[in-house]
Write a protein that holds these residues in place. Structure first.
Motif, PDB file in Angstrom:
ATOM      1  N   UNK A  97      39.118 143.682  66.781  1.00 14.50           N
ATOM      2  CA  UNK A  97      39.426 144.919  66.066  1.00 14.50           C
ATOM      3  C   UNK A  97      38.656 145.080  64.762  1.00 14.50           C
ATOM      4  N   UNK A  98      37.937 144.047  64.348  1.00 15.00           N
ATOM      5  CA  UNK A  98      37.168 144.139  63.110  1.00 15.00           C
ATOM      6  C   UNK A  98      38.016 144.180  61.859  1.00 15.00           C
ATOM      7  N   UNK A  99      39.216 143.655  61.914  1.00 18.82           N
ATOM      8  CA  UNK A  99      40.130 143.646  60.767  1.00 18.82           C
ATOM      9  C   UNK A  99      39.879 142.401  59.925  1.00 18.82           C
ATOM     10  N   UNK A 100      39.734 142.572  58.634  1.00 14.82           N
ATOM     11  CA  UNK A 100      39.626 141.422  57.741  1.00 14.82           C
ATOM     12  C   UNK A 100      41.043 140.994  57.388  1.00 14.82           C
ATOM     13  N   UNK A 101      41.496 139.903  57.998  1.00 17.32           N
ATOM     14  CA  UNK A 101      42.869 139.450  57.776  1.00 17.32           C
ATOM     15  C   UNK A 101      43.029 138.729  56.444  1.00 17.32           C
ATOM     16  N   UNK A 102      41.914 138.325  55.847  1.00 17.98           N
ATOM     17  CA  UNK A 102      41.992 137.578  54.599  1.00 17.98           C
ATOM     18  C   UNK A 102      42.323 136.109  54.810  1.00 17.98           C
TER      19      UNK A 102
END
Length: 194
Positions: free
Chosen positions: A61-66
């Motif tokens: 999803x290309x989410x930067x989860x940190x």
């Protein structure tokens, strides 16, 4: 969420082996709180595993989860040690078998062609892992030669064939790939020498 105007959390159990899929479906539908657990620990069949959800969010999803993804295997082992609940060998991402290769011919060809990324869903180094070569029931002669070379051993073609057959039999008997010590015991018994 649209109806209530409130944020929505999701908390999925893994009764059908679908907790990660359900959490991701909830994310797609707008859930902002995604409950997960290290190693999927939880009641009954457990909860959505942190590592699976985090990697899916990052890679798919290309989410930067940190999150520091390279720390996931360490965290997983720590929780395994503290709880005494063993992590399944075939567990995606953090399981010992997740980046194991039993067939060297294909892996070597991909490396040589510069298309290693196609061997895995994502590069193992993203989560602090490296691919490893193991010998088991699906192995080919290439993996036996590779392991012998790694340990500075040599064997004739006939011995390699016998080593492969015995390793495949042992892999079937143990229901898993062999440890390096098990492989070396078989290899030496079949004539491999330094």
């Amino acid at each position: 969420r649209a109806w209530s105007g409130l944020p929505v959390d999701v908390h999925c159990h893994n009764d059908f082996g679908l907790s990660t899929a359900n959490v991701l479906a909830a994310y797609e539908a707008g859930a902002t709180g995604l409950n997960v657990a290290v190693n999927g620990l939880g009641y009954r069949a457990g909860n959505a595993p942190l590592d699976e959800v985090a990697l899916a969010l990052e890679v798919l999803y290309g989410v930067d989860t940190g999150l520091r993804l390279e720390m996931l295997p360490w965290l997983s082992r720590l929780v395994e040690e503290i709880t005494g609940i063993p992590l399944d060998y075939f567990k995606p991402i953090t399981g010992k078998g997740a980046f194991s290769q039993e067939q060297w011919k294909t892996a070597a060809a991909m490396e040589a062609a510069g298309v290693r990324p196609f061997a895995f869903a994502f590069e193992p180094e993203v989560v602090g892992r490296t691919p490893r070569v193991v010998v088991g029931k699906w192995s080919d002669t290439g993996v036996v030669v590779k392991k012998l070379t790694d340990y500075g051993l040599t064997a004739t073609a006939e011995e390699i064939g016998r080593i492969l057959l015995e390793c495949q039999r042992a892999g079937v008997a143990h229901h898993r790939p062999l440890t390096d010590d098990e492989f070396l015991t078989i290899a030496r018994a079949q004539g491999a020498v330094p």
